[in-house]
Design a protein around this motif. Structure first.
Motif, PDB file in Angstrom:
ATOM      1  N   SER A   1      -0.211  15.393  -7.577  1.00  0.00           N
ATOM      2  CA  SER A   1      -1.218  14.643  -8.305  1.00  0.00           C
ATOM      3  C   SER A   1      -1.578  15.389  -9.583  1.00  0.00           C
ATOM      4  O   SER A   1      -2.105  16.492  -9.533  1.00  0.00           O
ATOM      5  N   LEU A   2      -1.266  14.787 -10.694  1.00  0.00           N
ATOM      6  CA  LEU A   2      -1.601  15.363 -11.998  1.00  0.00           C
ATOM      7  C   LEU A   2      -2.508  14.385 -12.735  1.00  0.00           C
ATOM      8  O   LEU A   2      -2.421  13.181 -12.545  1.00  0.00           O
ATOM      9  N   ARG A   3      -3.347  14.909 -13.613  1.00  0.00           N
ATOM     10  CA  ARG A   3      -4.335  14.045 -14.259  1.00  0.00           C
ATOM     11  C   ARG A   3      -3.730  12.979 -15.157  1.00  0.00           C
ATOM     12  O   ARG A   3      -4.329  11.944 -15.389  1.00  0.00           O
ATOM     13  N   ASN A   4      -2.521  13.208 -15.659  1.00  0.00           N
ATOM     14  CA  ASN A   4      -1.925  12.252 -16.584  1.00  0.00           C
ATOM     15  C   ASN A   4      -0.789  11.433 -15.975  1.00  0.00           C
ATOM     16  O   ASN A   4      -0.114  10.699 -16.678  1.00  0.00           O
ATOM     17  N   ILE A   5      -0.579  11.554 -14.682  1.00  0.00           N
ATOM     18  CA  ILE A   5       0.457  10.777 -14.002  1.00  0.00           C
ATOM     19  C   ILE A   5      -0.217   9.991 -12.887  1.00  0.00           C
ATOM     20  O   ILE A   5      -0.938  10.564 -12.067  1.00  0.00           O
ATOM     21  N   PRO A   6       0.013   8.677 -12.853  1.00  0.00           N
ATOM     22  CA  PRO A   6      -0.614   7.882 -11.785  1.00  0.00           C
ATOM     23  C   PRO A   6      -0.185   8.371 -10.405  1.00  0.00           C
ATOM     24  O   PRO A   6       0.943   8.824 -10.220  1.00  0.00           O
ATOM     25  N   ARG A   7      -1.085   8.288  -9.470  1.00  0.00           N
ATOM     26  CA  ARG A   7      -0.747   8.585  -8.078  1.00  0.00           C
ATOM     27  C   ARG A   7      -0.607   7.250  -7.343  1.00  0.00           C
ATOM     28  O   ARG A   7      -1.032   6.202  -7.855  1.00  0.00           O
ATOM     29  N   VAL A   8      -0.078   7.295  -6.155  1.00  0.00           N
ATOM     30  CA  VAL A   8       0.052   6.077  -5.370  1.00  0.00           C
ATOM     31  C   VAL A   8      -1.305   5.775  -4.748  1.00  0.00           C
ATOM     32  O   VAL A   8      -1.837   6.571  -3.979  1.00  0.00           O
ATOM     33  N   GLY A   9      -1.844   4.624  -5.078  1.00  0.00           N
ATOM     34  CA  GLY A   9      -3.128   4.208  -4.533  1.00  0.00           C
ATOM     35  C   GLY A   9      -2.972   3.298  -3.334  1.00  0.00           C
ATOM     36  O   GLY A   9      -3.853   3.224  -2.491  1.00  0.00           O
ATOM     37  N   LEU A  10      -1.822   2.602  -3.256  1.00  0.00           N
ATOM     38  CA  LEU A  10      -1.641   1.637  -2.187  1.00  0.00           C
ATOM     39  C   LEU A  10      -0.164   1.280  -2.065  1.00  0.00           C
ATOM     40  O   LEU A  10       0.552   1.207  -3.060  1.00  0.00           O
ATOM     41  N   VAL A  11       0.273   1.071  -0.824  1.00  0.00           N
ATOM     42  CA  VAL A  11       1.599   0.542  -0.537  1.00  0.00           C
ATOM     43  C   VAL A  11       1.390  -0.847   0.047  1.00  0.00           C
ATOM     44  O   VAL A  11       0.693  -1.007   1.042  1.00  0.00           O
ATOM     45  N   SER A  12       1.973  -1.842  -0.586  1.00  0.00           N
ATOM     46  CA  SER A  12       1.801  -3.233  -0.159  1.00  0.00           C
ATOM     47  C   SER A  12       3.083  -3.720   0.510  1.00  0.00           C
ATOM     48  O   SER A  12       4.153  -3.688  -0.093  1.00  0.00           O
ATOM     49  N   ILE A  13       2.951  -4.162   1.763  1.00  0.00           N
ATOM     50  CA  ILE A  13       4.096  -4.642   2.542  1.00  0.00           C
ATOM     51  C   ILE A  13       3.834  -6.098   2.897  1.00  0.00           C
ATOM     52  O   ILE A  13       2.830  -6.412   3.524  1.00  0.00           O
TER      53      ILE A  13
ATOM     54  N   GLY B   1      -5.144   2.435 -13.117  1.00  0.00           N
ATOM     55  CA  GLY B   1      -3.805   2.865 -13.501  1.00  0.00           C
ATOM     56  C   GLY B   1      -2.983   3.427 -12.361  1.00  0.00           C
ATOM     57  O   GLY B   1      -1.776   3.622 -12.514  1.00  0.00           O
ATOM     58  N   ASP B   2      -3.609   3.732 -11.217  1.00  0.00           N
ATOM     59  CA  ASP B   2      -2.830   4.256 -10.090  1.00  0.00           C
ATOM     60  C   ASP B   2      -1.784   3.240  -9.659  1.00  0.00           C
ATOM     61  O   ASP B   2      -1.922   2.040  -9.889  1.00  0.00           O
ATOM     62  N   TYR B   3      -0.736   3.739  -9.023  1.00  0.00           N
ATOM     63  CA  TYR B   3       0.379   2.891  -8.615  1.00  0.00           C
ATOM     64  C   TYR B   3       0.051   2.041  -7.393  1.00  0.00           C
ATOM     65  O   TYR B   3      -0.598   2.494  -6.454  1.00  0.00           O
ATOM     66  N   LEU B   4       0.575   0.842  -7.424  1.00  0.00           N
ATOM     67  CA  LEU B   4       0.618  -0.043  -6.271  1.00  0.00           C
ATOM     68  C   LEU B   4       2.101  -0.255  -5.998  1.00  0.00           C
ATOM     69  O   LEU B   4       2.802  -0.884  -6.788  1.00  0.00           O
TER      70      LEU B   4
END
Length: 164
Positions: free
Chosen positions: A127-139, A77-80
């Motif tokens: 970083s909160l347990r119920n909000i996705p964090r950024v896991g990766l930035v894709s360029i 669920g983390d952000y890409l």
């Protein structure tokens, strides 16, 4: 003489007669058991050129992307983060959510290119347990649907280095 060059996709190309002949004459073996001499030579040559001790042959950019995404996305669920016109987001059959278990977070760039300033708010979010964090930035190295433009990756990389 004018030469037509199609940068859209390598899947639009046709092998020449010499390429087909080389493929027909290539020594082959069980790739899964590392017994394909032609593939082994290809990987060894690529490793030598790149100065790497080992490598793996991936048959498509889609496969490469999903493996890279899975390696870097630590929590489902983390952000890409990626441009809204990026190739993986538009045409790679939902691999971000379905296979990498990431939440795509499209960034509105210009010609397929976003800036470090545009993503800093997502990177620095608590970083909160119920909000996705950024896991990766894709360029993308060249923007496919952004008109084949090349981003200034240094802008984004320097901003990310300052945040770490």
């Amino acid at each position: 003489m004018r030469i037509k060059i199609d940068f859209f996709s390598n899947s639009n190309t046709e092998p020449s007669a010499k390429m087909r002949e080389a493929m027909a004459k290539a020594k082959v073996g069980n790739e899964a058991a590392c017994e394909d001499p032609t593939l082994n030579e290809l990987v060894a040559t690529a490793c030598k050129i790149l100065g790497k001790p080992a490598g793996i042959f991936l048959i498509s950019g889609t496969m490469s992307n999903v493996i890279a995404y899975k390696v870097h996305i630590q929590r489902s669920g983390d952000y890409l983060l990626l441009d809204e016109t990026s190739h993986p987001l538009i045409v790679q059959s939902g691999l971000i959510a379905a296979q990498a278990h990431a939440t795509p977070l499209p960034i509105k760039g210009t010609r397929g290119i976003f800036t470090g300033e545009q993503i800093v708010e997502f990177i620095t979010r608590p970083s909160l347990r119920n909000i996705p964090r950024v896991g990766l930035v894709s360029i993308e190295q060249t923007t496919n649907f952004g008109g084949m433009h090349v981003p200034n990756q240094q802008n984004i990389l320097s901003m990310l280095r300052n945040l770490i």
